[in-house]
Design an enzyme around this catalytic site. Structure first.
Site, short mmCIF file in Angstrom:
data_model
loop_
_atom_site.label_atom_id
_atom_site.label_comp_id
_atom_site.label_asym_id
_atom_site.label_seq_id
_atom_site.Cartn_x
_atom_site.Cartn_y
_atom_site.Cartn_z
N SER A 199 30.51 55.70 72.10
CA SER A 199 29.57 55.52 73.19
C SER A 199 30.24 54.94 74.44
O SER A 199 31.12 55.58 75.01
CB SER A 199 28.41 54.65 72.69
OG SER A 199 27.43 54.51 73.67
N HIS B 242 22.65 58.49 67.83
CA HIS B 242 23.72 57.75 68.51
C HIS B 242 24.39 56.68 67.65
O HIS B 242 25.60 56.50 67.71
CB HIS B 242 23.13 57.11 69.77
CG HIS B 242 24.14 56.75 70.80
ND1 HIS B 242 24.89 57.69 71.47
CD2 HIS B 242 24.54 55.55 71.31
CE1 HIS B 242 25.70 57.09 72.32
NE2 HIS B 242 25.50 55.80 72.24
#
Ligand SMILES: *[C@@H]1O[C@H](CO)[C@@H](O)[C@H](O)[C@H]1NC(C)=O
Length: 398
Positions: free
Chosen positions: A167, A374
């Site tokens: 990320s 995610h």
């Protein structure tokens, strides 16, 4: 749960800032305690950036099964927004990437960005005062990563290391390589989980609700400077109130850590890990990190922070901020992405894939697990078999 809530209240009052790094946490769960608990040798190293931040790195130098078996190739792991080095160890030896790499023969270093639990120190600024928080992920890319990686290269006496980011740890990788070209010869290959560069199609409610207002060229920064971002600030309560009125998402999910990180809609999350996730996350960041992402959502550009045209002229000698040179990146890069990622949407990852130089982009693996989201890239069920075996194989063969 009560302890967790108490910690949340402390955090919201800002009291946690006044306590030593770990004291504001729900428990004394740290990267060191977790890895030790699993029988691994773990070291702490501190490094100061050229702008004065004092960062803590964690290192698992060798496997508990081999003991010290001489020099090993080096891997450097970099966490995402609101996260820390704990990400890589809290899932335990069967699922934590740090242990798996250690078992695969690597010397494993884990970074911590300025402002998180382990890196809340500065040579002259106090984290209790606003000036400490005047940073965002651009600074992580141009100050923190160079300081940490130069230290690791020096300490281990190797020429190159392998980079793994999740990320924001991928965003800062793009920033680093577009701003400081000398690292292209220092990074053997990069393995980017849930890669985040362009964010125009981010589906997170944080963006769809907050983006239109908070992603404007940032006048707030000019007026007030930045501040620490915590989940229970009024800003977050506002988000929560707006987003969580939808009955389909439970109140619990709306107010906890998983919501912030975008992991509320996964069938994969390993629930056994929740207490440790809660105890170590969110690990702190500056509001500017969030504003900068929201600017990307609004503008559709992957470029430096937008301060508004007047200050942009001073900072960049142009009315608009310069774009990051993703095309120019030469480090051999491997992407791993998924369909159900509200932060790294398929459209934005495609843009990244098509922008990168084909000779640098070695592979882009779209996970067949449709619901993988995610944070499953850190803590999803069976992650070793589903993903990490592949990542380690790519690292070995890069
Ligand atoms: C879930 O996490 C626990 C605790 O680390 C671990 O022992 C278990 O293997 C994990 N389960 C799966 C299916 O990954």
């Amino acid at each position: 749960m009560l302890v967790v809530q108490l910690a949340a209240v402390l955090l919201s009052l800002g009291l946690a800032n006044a306590l030593p790094a770990d004291a504001g946490r729900a428990s004394s769960v740290t990267t060191v305690s977790i890895a030790k608990g699993h029988g691994y040798e773990i070291e702490e190293h501190q490094v100061q950036t050229s702008d004065g931040y004092i960062l803590t790195m964690h290192r698992i130098p060798y496997s508990k099964n081999t003991g010290n078996d001489g020099p090993r190739p080096v891997v450097f792991l970099m966490h995402g927004l609101l996260c820390s080095s704990s990400d890589w160890v809290l899932a335990g030896p069967h699922s934590g990437l740090a242990y798996l790499l250690s078992e695969a023969g690597y010397d494993v270093w884990m970074g911590n960005a300025r402002g998180n639990t382990y890196s809340k120190k500065h040579a002259s600024k106090s984290p209790l005062l606003q000036p400490f928080w005047n940073f965002e992920w651009h600074d992580i890319g141009i100050y923190d990563l160079p300081a940490m990686m130069d230290y690791v290269l020096y300490w281990t006496n190797v020429d190159q290391l392998t980079y793994v980011g999740h990320s924001q740890g991928t965003t800062s990788f793009f920033v680093l390589n577009s701003m400081i070209p000398r690292f292209k010869s220092r990074i053997r290959s990069a393995h980017l989980l849930a890669p985040v560069a362009w964010m125009e199609h981010m589906e997170s409610p944080l963006a769809t609700v907050g983006g239109p207002l908070l992603g404007q060229p940032n006048a707030f920064v000019e007026l007030f400077g930045s501040a620490e971002f915590l989940p229970n600030t009024q800003l977050m309560n506002l988000f929560g109130a707006l987003v969580c009125s939808d009955q389909a998402i439970s109140q619990f999910m709306c107010t906890n850590t998983l919501f912030l990180l975008g992991g509320w809609n996964s069938p994969y999350i390993n629930e056994t890990l929740l207490p440790d996730i809660m105890a170590t996350t969110p690990a702190g960041c500056s509001v500017n990190q969030i504003f900068h992402y929201l600017q990307e959502y609004n503008s559709g550009y992957f470029r430096q922070f937008d301060y508004g045209s007047t200050r942009n002229k001073k900072e960049y000698s142009s009315k608009t901020p310069p774009e990051y040179d993703v095309e120019g990146i030469e480090v051999p890069t491997y992407l791993y992405y998924s369909d159900n990622d509200y932060f790294a949407s398929l459209i934005d990852v495609d843009r990244l894939r098509y922008t990168m130089n084909p000779s640098a982009l070695k592979s882009a693996y779209r996970m067949p697990e449709e619901k993988w989201n995610h944070i499953d890239f850190l803590w999803g069920l069976n992650i070793k078999e589903i993903l990490y075996d592949r990542v380690i194989n790519d690292i070995n063969n890069a």
